[in-house]
Design a protein around this motif. Structure first.
Motif, short mmCIF file in Angstrom:
data_model
loop_
_atom_site.label_atom_id
_atom_site.label_comp_id
_atom_site.label_asym_id
_atom_site.label_seq_id
_atom_site.Cartn_x
_atom_site.Cartn_y
_atom_site.Cartn_z
N ASN A 1 17.21 11.31 10.55
CA ASN A 1 15.79 11.04 10.36
C ASN A 1 15.33 11.35 8.95
O ASN A 1 14.37 10.74 8.46
CB ASN A 1 14.98 11.85 11.38
N PHE A 2 16.00 12.29 8.29
CA PHE A 2 15.66 12.56 6.89
C PHE A 2 15.95 11.33 6.03
O PHE A 2 15.12 10.89 5.23
CB PHE A 2 16.45 13.76 6.38
N LYS A 3 17.13 10.76 6.20
CA LYS A 3 17.51 9.57 5.42
C LYS A 3 16.62 8.38 5.80
O LYS A 3 16.25 7.58 4.93
CB LYS A 3 18.97 9.24 5.66
N LYS A 4 16.30 8.27 7.07
CA LYS A 4 15.44 7.17 7.51
C LYS A 4 14.05 7.28 6.90
O LYS A 4 13.48 6.29 6.42
CB LYS A 4 15.34 7.18 9.04
N GLY A 5 13.51 8.50 6.88
CA GLY A 5 12.19 8.70 6.29
C GLY A 5 12.18 8.44 4.80
O GLY A 5 11.25 7.83 4.27
N ARG A 6 13.22 8.91 4.11
CA ARG A 6 13.30 8.68 2.67
C ARG A 6 13.46 7.20 2.36
O ARG A 6 12.88 6.69 1.38
CB ARG A 6 14.48 9.45 2.07
N GLU A 7 14.22 6.50 3.18
CA GLU A 7 14.40 5.06 2.98
C GLU A 7 13.09 4.31 3.19
O GLU A 7 12.76 3.38 2.45
CB GLU A 7 15.48 4.53 3.91
N ASN A 8 12.33 4.71 4.20
CA ASN A 8 11.03 4.07 4.44
C ASN A 8 10.10 4.27 3.25
O ASN A 8 9.37 3.35 2.85
CB ASN A 8 10.39 4.64 5.70
N LYS A 9 10.11 5.47 2.68
CA LYS A 9 9.27 5.74 1.50
C LYS A 9 9.73 4.91 0.32
O LYS A 9 8.91 4.40 -0.46
CB LYS A 9 9.28 7.23 1.17
N ARG A 10 11.04 4.78 0.16
CA ARG A 10 11.56 3.97 -0.95
C ARG A 10 11.13 2.52 -0.80
O ARG A 10 10.71 1.87 -1.78
CB ARG A 10 13.09 4.06 -0.99
N ARG A 11 11.19 1.99 0.42
CA ARG A 11 10.78 0.61 0.65
C ARG A 11 9.28 0.45 0.40
O ARG A 11 8.85 -0.58 -0.15
CB ARG A 11 11.12 0.21 2.08
N ASN A 12 8.50 1.44 0.80
CA ASN A 12 7.06 1.37 0.55
C ASN A 12 6.76 1.34 -0.94
O ASN A 12 5.86 0.63 -1.40
CB ASN A 12 6.36 2.56 1.21
N GLN A 13 7.50 2.14 -1.71
CA GLN A 13 7.29 2.15 -3.16
C GLN A 13 7.65 0.81 -3.77
O GLN A 13 6.95 0.32 -4.68
CB GLN A 13 8.12 3.27 -3.79
N LEU A 14 8.75 0.21 -3.30
CA LEU A 14 9.13 -1.11 -3.81
C LEU A 14 8.08 -2.15 -3.44
O LEU A 14 7.77 -3.05 -4.25
CB LEU A 14 10.50 -1.52 -3.25
N PHE A 15 7.54 -2.04 -2.23
CA PHE A 15 6.51 -2.98 -1.79
C PHE A 15 5.25 -2.83 -2.64
O PHE A 15 4.66 -3.82 -3.08
CB PHE A 15 6.20 -2.74 -0.32
N MET A 16 4.83 -1.57 -2.87
CA MET A 16 3.64 -1.34 -3.68
C MET A 16 3.83 -1.80 -5.12
O MET A 16 2.87 -2.23 -5.77
CB MET A 16 3.25 0.15 -3.67
N ALA A 17 5.05 -1.71 -5.61
CA ALA A 17 5.32 -2.13 -6.99
C ALA A 17 5.08 -3.62 -7.19
O ALA A 17 4.88 -4.08 -8.32
CB ALA A 17 6.75 -1.78 -7.37
N GLU A 18 5.09 -4.38 -6.10
CA GLU A 18 4.86 -5.83 -6.17
C GLU A 18 3.39 -6.20 -6.01
O GLU A 18 3.04 -7.37 -6.06
CB GLU A 18 5.68 -6.54 -5.09
N LEU A 19 2.53 -5.19 -5.78
CA LEU A 19 1.12 -5.46 -5.50
C LEU A 19 0.21 -4.90 -6.57
O LEU A 19 0.58 -3.98 -7.30
CB LEU A 19 0.73 -4.87 -4.13
N GLU A 20 -0.98 -5.45 -6.64
CA GLU A 20 -2.01 -4.94 -7.51
C GLU A 20 -3.36 -5.08 -6.81
O GLU A 20 -3.48 -5.76 -5.78
CB GLU A 20 -2.04 -5.71 -8.83
N LEU A 21 -4.36 -4.40 -7.33
CA LEU A 21 -5.71 -4.43 -6.76
C LEU A 21 -6.64 -5.14 -7.72
O LEU A 21 -6.55 -4.96 -8.95
CB LEU A 21 -6.22 -3.01 -6.51
N ILE A 22 -7.53 -5.94 -7.18
CA ILE A 22 -8.52 -6.65 -8.00
C ILE A 22 -9.89 -6.46 -7.36
O ILE A 22 -10.03 -6.51 -6.13
CB ILE A 22 -8.17 -8.15 -8.14
N ASN A 23 -10.92 -6.20 -8.17
CA ASN A 23 -12.27 -6.02 -7.64
C ASN A 23 -13.13 -7.25 -7.92
O ASN A 23 -12.66 -8.25 -8.46
CB ASN A 23 -12.91 -4.74 -8.19
N GLU A 24 -14.40 -7.14 -7.54
CA GLU A 24 -15.29 -8.29 -7.65
C GLU A 24 -15.57 -8.67 -9.10
O GLU A 24 -16.03 -9.79 -9.39
CB GLU A 24 -16.61 -8.00 -6.92
N ARG A 25 -15.28 -7.79 -10.04
CA ARG A 25 -15.48 -8.09 -11.45
C ARG A 25 -14.24 -8.72 -12.08
O ARG A 25 -14.24 -9.07 -13.26
CB ARG A 25 -15.82 -6.81 -12.23
#
Length: 584
Positions: free
Chosen positions: A242-266
């Protein structure tokens, strides 16, 4: 330690959770669906065993690999007769992969016993198999099987929903029928504010996959505790699986976030990873904020005549699967770390209720951290008026020892008090290492068991995430949400909120509390309140997003701290712009 309260009123004993209630992978009072096409019949008062690997025509090659792994391991058991090997091979099919070698080693040791060795070895293996099968999900499932079962269950719920709505059944009846499907997995019904949101979750494979994945991880961890795999002698705090599984999930989340950005109404664009790192999701920010609040508490206590105690409360021995020496605990009653933490929370709530009846003036922080076998214990830094110090100690002592307080070693180990003496160090110094080693290990060389603090902190974080245990909690003082929103606000000319904002912006928790009226002001009486706005926009599950924080109010004025509306999208590149694939 005192076993009596500073009052003679009778007090109710703690009633522990029945941790041995059997759970079964069965569907009770549910609906059976064949080939995900037709609603066959509704079963009342009966139980159906379900083969989730072949339901709806699906098959999985993982089942054959499971059998292959079990058959290979059978040869390492010290038995020769075919009947015993067949029995062992069948039992291994129900045991998770990470526990099979432990089961084999224990079996072989029991087999060497001079009296009824074979009988005790087979009894042990059968009991372990029964424990595994009592889990809400199959502990041998792989990630692909979990995903398959999630899709099958979502499809079944979807079909039930369609059929009932076509028959003009009410939404309440639909939810009742769908909740019956949850029973087979011991999943608690959601009971949200919006019935459409409940239905949307039950028919969505993503929701099922998350629930089943969590159940599977917890079930594997409970079996691992049952075979004493989690300990300082083997895998500390949490299993390697479960330690490796949790770390892998966090790694995947970081890779996913690296592909995203936020944009506001301006049209302003911010990298999502940068935004996340600026929040308390960043361990450094989290640790700094906790230390600032702790230091503010200590300054406030010194200024207003409080003294400090450092308390440690530990669970009864029956909740520990392994002794501190590393030997298995024969008294262990299969209490999970989450149930043990609920016990500590229950006793703490009783302490607070009793102290409130006695009008004891106190405040502080508590930290939940695991023993080497994953059983939690609490460290509590509490500030109290000198004349009420003994009353507080006696109250905590009574409730800490209320359950099994007469067991061997309880008076010595279950509850300890250490007065904070300025001549030996500050109150923050006493608890700082516990905060650091439970976040990122900063400034700490090794944990209590000689492991590198930074690695140990990662395992503790996965332990907290897996069992859903809140590590840090403040009691007394203003809510931290006010502090965070005040720090968001730009300095304004209005003087009726400037003192609160200036204290928060400078990181001075003591002045912040004083600006709000002190440590004992009730939330409804605080001069500054959170302002929330109801968002009607539907979220992922067909229900409004609901109330979100917009700012602070003071003296009838509202100060907006969140002016922009941010939307996620994929980072712009030539291919995504050409295909119009930016929106997430």
């Amino acid at each position: 330690m005192s076993n009596k309260l500073p009052e003679t009123k009778p007090l109710t004993q703690f009633s522990s959770v029945n941790v041995n209630t059997p759970l079964s992978v069965k569907v009770e009072n549910s609906v059976n669906v064949t080939n995900n096409e037709n609603l066959v019949n509704e079963v009342q008062g009966s139980t159906h065993e379900v083969d989730y690997l072949t339901l709806s025509g699906f098959e999985s090659t993982a089942l054959s690999s499971t059998a292959l792994s079990a058959n290979l391991l059978v040869d390492e058991f010290n038995v020769d007769d075919k009947l015993n090997k067949t029995f062992i091979g069948k039992q291994l099919l129900s045991i998770p992969f990470n526990c099979r070698v432990v089961a084999k080693n224990t079996y072989n040791r029991l087999l060497k016993l001079p009296v009824k060795g074979a009988f005790q070895a087979n009894t042990y293996l059968r009991a372990l198999c029964d424990f595994c099968e009592a889990m809400p999900v199959d502990v041998t499932w792989s990630d692909s099987q979990i995903e398959l079962v999630g899709k099958t269950q979502a499809s079944q719920c979807h079909q039930i929903c369609i059929n009932m709505l076509n028959l003009d059944d009410s939404k309440e009846a639909v939810v009742f029928a769908l909740e019956a499907v949850l029973v087979g997995f011991s999943i608690k019904a959601r009971k949200g504010k919006y019935i459409d949101g409940d239905i949307a979750r039950y028919v969505y494979d993503k929701w099922w996959r998350k629930k089943l994945s969590k159940l599977h991880s917890v079930s594997v961890e409970r079996v691992s505790q049952y075979v004493h795999l989690v300990s300082k002698k083997s895998q500390i705090y949490v299993t390697d699986t479960n330690f490796k599984k949790g770390r892998e999930n966090k790694r995947r989340n970081q890779l996913f976030m690296a592909e995203l950005e936020l944009i506001n109404e301006r049209g302003e664009v911010v990298d999502l990873t940068e935004m996340a790192n600026s929040t308390n999701a960043n361990p450094v920010n989290r640790r700094n904020e906790l230390m600032a609040r702790l230091y503010g508490f200590e300054v406030y206590a010194d200024k207003h005549g409080y003294v400090a105690d450092f308390l440690t409360i530990t669970c009864p021995s029956r909740m520990h699967p392994v002794h501190n020496s590393g030997r298995p605990n024969e008294k262990f009653d299969s209490t999970s770390p989450k149930q043990a933490n609920q016990y500590l929370g229950s006793q703490f709530a009783k302490c607070r209720a009793h102290l409130a009846r006695l009008n004891v003036d106190y405040f502080g922080f508590r930290v939940a951290e695991p023993h080497h076998d994953a059983t939690p214990h609490w460290h509590i830094l509490v500030f109290v008026k000198p004349e009420q110090r003994q009353v507080l100690r006696d109250t905590f002592s009574f409730y800490a020892l209320q359950v099994d307080g007469d067991e061997t070693g309880a008076q010595k180990y279950r509850f300890t008090v250490e007065p904070i003496l300025k001549s030996k160090g500050s109150a923050v110094g006493y608890i700082a290492k516990y905060i650091s080693k439970n976040i990122d290990g900063f400034g700490v060389d090794k944990d209590n068991y000689g492991n590198p603090a930074d690695i140990a902190a990662l395992r503790v974080n996965e332990w907290s995430s897996l069992w859903g245990i809140r590590q840090f909690q403040q009691f007394g003082g203003p809510p931290v949400s006010l502090w965070r929103e005040a720090r968001r606000l730009a300095l304004k000319e209005e003087v009726n909120i400037s003192s609160v904002w200036v204290a928060a912006d400078s990181g001075n928790w003591c002045e912040f509390m004083e600006a709000l009226g002190g440590v004992n002001v009730k939330r409804k009486d605080l001069p500054v309140q959170l302002v929330k706005e109801f968002i009607e926009t539907e979220g992922e599950y067909w229900e409004p997003i609901g109330y979100v924080i917009k700012g602070l109010s003071c003296g009838g004025e509202v100060y907006v701290s969140r002016e922009h509306t941010w939307t996620k999208r994929r980072k712009e590149n030539e291919s995504s712009l050409a295909l119009d694939e930016n929106e997430v």
